[in-house]
Design an enzyme around this catalytic site. Structure first.
Site, PDB file in Angstrom:
ATOM      1  CD1 TRP A 300      27.928  11.450 -40.752  1.00 19.14           C
ATOM      2  CD2 TRP A 300      27.760  13.069 -42.594  1.00 19.14           C
ATOM      3  NE1 TRP A 300      28.045  12.549 -40.172  1.00 19.14           N
ATOM      4  CE2 TRP A 300      27.763  13.537 -41.106  1.00 19.14           C
ATOM      5  CE3 TRP A 300      27.865  13.818 -43.642  1.00 19.14           C
ATOM      6  CZ2 TRP A 300      27.613  14.689 -41.058  1.00 19.14           C
ATOM      7  CZ3 TRP A 300      27.538  15.069 -43.389  1.00 19.14           C
ATOM      8  CH2 TRP A 300      27.705  15.549 -42.143  1.00 19.14           C
ATOM      9  CG  ASN A 340      38.308  32.274 -43.407  1.00 21.40           C
ATOM     10  OD1 ASN A 340      38.588  31.060 -42.970  1.00 21.40           O
ATOM     11  ND2 ASN A 340      37.328  32.892 -42.968  1.00 21.40           N
TER      12      ASN A 340
END
Length: 464
Positions: A300, A340
């Protein structure tokens, strides 16, 4: 006089279909208590958006209790300690509550049981989910890790029992214990008041939940066709009401199950709440630990790097240069909620386009969502990142520009990114590609192709 009983309230702020209240009402005088406990959850105390909702939900419940001859007692501190002390002061015969499955609440229930004086019992009831988490198991008695077989197994037990009406009256104790004043808790933002738009969008409380369910009922049969269209009111918007327990999932199930059409798709979403609780029951640290440990070595980008920090801020503020992503992040900030489909797009963008650890996003949503649920939030982020026990593959990289056009998000973008409102339906999904450079709107942080290649290369390092 019969000894009183205490009802310990947490995320179950309702009177109807509330087993703790139903049991307490039969046992004697009832003392409803909410304890604001920021110490037991530690770094998992409620975020700012949830605290706004909590203030209004408690105010609503207090009014409802007064109508049936009762009142809401407010206390602040470590829940187990506060309740044990209160039980002793009032000579309570029992404390009734709905069982909660977040790890800190499970710890608190155990701690409270150990601190109660002899003659006072802790009675935990099921009622926040369709079935008690942990009760739906495989043929060998093991908990499910994958959603689809979990859904099939739980569906065999549906519908849930009929919802129980709210008590018409609660007997009051001979004397009421002292209570905090809700306004003294400073749950509402003031400097600045960043929640001004929340009140336009939401009516917290049991009555607000009932109205939201009523409004959704007529649309439930079209759920499959409309739920993915951000510009259409296709979802139920019941999630914060369900999270705070202002309405029971059994009530929602019975109100919608005969709607016809594609309502089963909606019911499956309701079951996802149960699934998420089953996940955190198995993995209490699910919001901070990869379920697939191979991702522990994933490269990351470092959030302490100024360039990465700037990218994260741009994502949080809705200034990535990707209109659908920006619309979603601005809707979140303005209303405490996000559609959503757009949640998936924005989460995928942070993880795969910006190559930022999913836990950074999970923390942001925890603070900014009015429906910030420990189980659902963690499960959804791990699903998107590919790190979960049941998850999308990391290499399936969502294309926000394609998603925007596919799900006809033009109207949604105009609402939340007004500087782009003058663009055509064709250009608004990707102004740069259309040669439309709108003053004040940023260029893309990174191109989609470049981001995809970088993400796949990073994933390749843990596959090597």
């Amino acid at each position: 006089m019969t000894r009183p009983v205490i009802v310990w309230l947490r995320r179950d702020l309702r009177l109807a279909d509330q087993p703790a209240f139903a049991a307490a009402a039969k046992a004697g005088p009832v003392i409803p208590v909410y304890v604001l406990d920021d110490e037991t959850p530690k770094h998992r105390k409620m975020g700012g958006a949830s605290r706004w909702w909590l203030h209004h939900s408690l105010a609503s419940l207090a009014t409802d209790l007064e109508k049936i001859g009762s009142r809401l007692i407010l206390k602040r501190g470590v829940a187990a300690e506060v309740l044990a002390k209160l039980a002793k002061q009032t000579n309570a015969a029992a404390i009734h509550c709905l069982r909660h499955y977040e790890p800190w609440w499970r710890n608190a229930e155990r701690a409270l049981k150990g601190q109660l004086s002899e003659g006072c019992a802790l009675e935990c009831h099921h009622g926040n989910y369709l079935m008690p988490p942990g009760s739906v198991t495989t043929g060998s008695g093991q908990p499910y890790k994958i959603y689809t077989p979990f859904w099939r197994a739980l569906a065999q037990h549906m519908p849930p029992p009929e919802p129980v009406p709210a008590p018409k009256r609660l007997d009051a104790p001979q004397s009421w214990p002292e209570s905090d004043t809700l306004s003294d808790w400073d749950l509402l933002p003031t400097k600045p008041d960043w929640a001004k738009g929340f009140a336009e969008e939401w009516t917290p409380g049991e009555a607000g939940a009932a109205e939201r369910l009523k409004a959704f009922h007529a649309r439930a049969l079209h759920y499959e066709a409309c739920r993915n269209l951000p510009s259409v009111e296709g979802t139920s918007r019941l999630s914060p009401h369900l999270h705070f327990g202002e309405i029971s999932p059994a009530t929602v199930w019975h109100a919608t199950m005969e709607a016809g059409g594609s309502v089963e798709t909606f019911l499956k979403e309701l079951v996802w709440r149960d699934y998420a609780q089953n996940v955190i029951l198995q993995y209490p640290d699910y919001a901070k630990a990869n379920a697939r440990d191979g991702f522990d070595k994933f490269p990351w980008r470092d959030p302490s790097d100024p360039d990465v920090a700037a990218d994260i801020r741009a994502w949080q503020q809705g200034r990535t240069g990707y209109p659908l992503v920006d619309a979603g992040m601005r809707q979140l900030w303005a209303t405490g909620w996000m559609h959503n489909r757009v949640r998936m797009v924005t989460a995928s963008f942070l993880i795969k386009h910006l190559l930022v650890d999913w836990r950074e996003g999970e923390k942001w949503f925890w603070d900014t969502l009015v429906d910030a649920d420990y189980g659902s939030n963690a499960t959804n982020w791990q699903w998107t990142s590919g790190t979960g026990v049941d998850s999308n593959m990391f290499v399936r990289i969502m294309a926000p520009l394609t998603q925007s056009e596919k799900f006809d998000a033009a109207g949604y973008i105009r609402q939340w990114v007004p500087e782009l409102a003058g663009l055509s339906d064709k250009a608004i999904h990707d102004p740069e590609a259309a040669g439309k450079y709108v003053k004040g709107y940023p260029k893309k942080l990174i191109g989609h192709k470049e981001a995809r290649e970088r993400a796949l290369a990073a994933h390749g390092k843990i596959k090597a």
